[in-house]
Design an enzyme around this catalytic site. Structure first.
Site, PDB file in Angstrom:
ATOM      1  CB  CYS A  58      15.051  -3.112  17.886  1.00  0.00           C
ATOM      2  SG  CYS A  58      13.879  -3.881  16.529  1.00  0.00           S
ATOM      3  CG  ASP A  69      14.210   0.213  23.216  1.00  0.00           C
ATOM      4  OD1 ASP A  69      15.060  -0.149  22.634  1.00  0.00           O
ATOM      5  OD2 ASP A  69      13.186   0.452  22.746  1.00  0.00           O
ATOM      6  CG  HIS A  73      11.028  -1.579  18.799  1.00  0.00           C
ATOM      7  ND1 HIS A  73      12.232  -1.125  18.595  1.00  0.00           N
ATOM      8  CD2 HIS A  73      10.737  -1.248  20.066  1.00  0.00           C
ATOM      9  CE1 HIS A  73      12.899  -0.548  19.389  1.00  0.00           C
ATOM     10  NE2 HIS A  73      12.140  -0.860  20.502  1.00  0.00           N
TER      11      HIS A  73
END
Length: 261
Positions: free
Chosen positions: A69, A124, A109
């Site tokens: 991520c 995302d 994250h």
């Protein structure tokens, strides 16, 4: 057009001279999820470099690798910025539903917030197989993409003011918490990304320093590879095959386009 802008479009198959309007973001997110895998090979091989704009461009767009991520979303963020979007990076903490607790690694994250038409949206492309293939508004409205339903609810936690929730197609009967994040606090600089990388590499509770994990979306579902199994979802049906150490590198190249030296 910048190098990153041109290479990103080439990597995902988005026309080089097409304007990136809000209506086109769904297409970009879906193409990115299918073409750029979520994977931790560099972490395990101890070859990870600082997640700078230049290094991410080289790793993901020139070497055709994937990332986690803190690599995938910053790269998409740079792409959005270079296409004149009002975007910022935000940090979140993953919720472990099996243990019903927030991840002990903390706010590791990384996701994106964009502004459009007076509204803020969560974007995302770095959440493994749980990706919303559409911008999710921060107003508790439910959005639907080909792989499920998604929403962002205003919930105050020790880690922020919102939570991202999902109900994946063929997998979830009820809403499931993905992570909490703080819309008021953005990632300051690449040094912050480097600290996140260090935690993921070293923390005993990190899920990404134990064994290989590669996943990406497909036209019919998704595919996930670990050191012991290859799991593929096709139109709601699951097929899980055992993997031997001898076959692992070949499968990484075949299904994710990554050559392991």
């Amino acid at each position: 057009m910048t190098k990153l802008n041109s290479l990103f479009r080439k990597r995902i198959g988005f026309p080089e001279h097409e304007a990136l309007t809000f209506d086109k973001l769904d297409d970009v997110l879906e193409k990115t999820a299918k073409e750029i895998p979520f994977e931790n090979i560099c972490i395990l091989n101890n070859t990870a470099s600082e997640p700078s704009k230049e290094n991410l461009t080289h790793k993901i767009l020139e070497k055709y690798e994937g990332g986690l991520c803190y690599e995938l979303n910053p790269l998409l963020y740079y792409f959005l910025i270079e296409n004149n979007w009002d975007a910022s990076l935000t940090r979140g903490i993953i919720y472990d539903g099996s243990r019903q607790r927030w991840n002990p690694t903390g706010k590791t994250h990384v996701a994106i917030l964009i502004q459009n038409g007076g509204q803020t949206y969560l974007v995302d492309t770095g959440f493994g197989g749980n990706l919303p293939l559409i911008p999710v508004p921060l107003n508790e409205g439910i959005v639907t993409s080909s792989n499920g339903q998604f929403r962002v609810r205003r919930v105050s936690t020790d880690y922020g003011d919102y939570v991202f929730e999902m109900k994946l197609k063929h997998k979830d009967k009820d809403w499931r918490t993905g992570y909490a994040f703080d819309s008021r606090q953005s990632v300051a600089d690449r040094g912050e990304l480097a600290k996140i990388q260090q935690i993921i590499m070293e923390h005993e509770a990190s899920a990404f320093n134990k064994g290989p994990l590669l996943t990406r979306l497909t036209d019919t579902g998704n595919i996930t590879l670990t050191e012991s199994s290859l799991t593929e979802w096709k139109d709601g049906k699951i097929q899980k095959l055992p993997v031997t150490q001898r076959d692992f590198n070949k499968l990484v190249l075949e299904h994710f386009g990554i050559k392991i030296n």
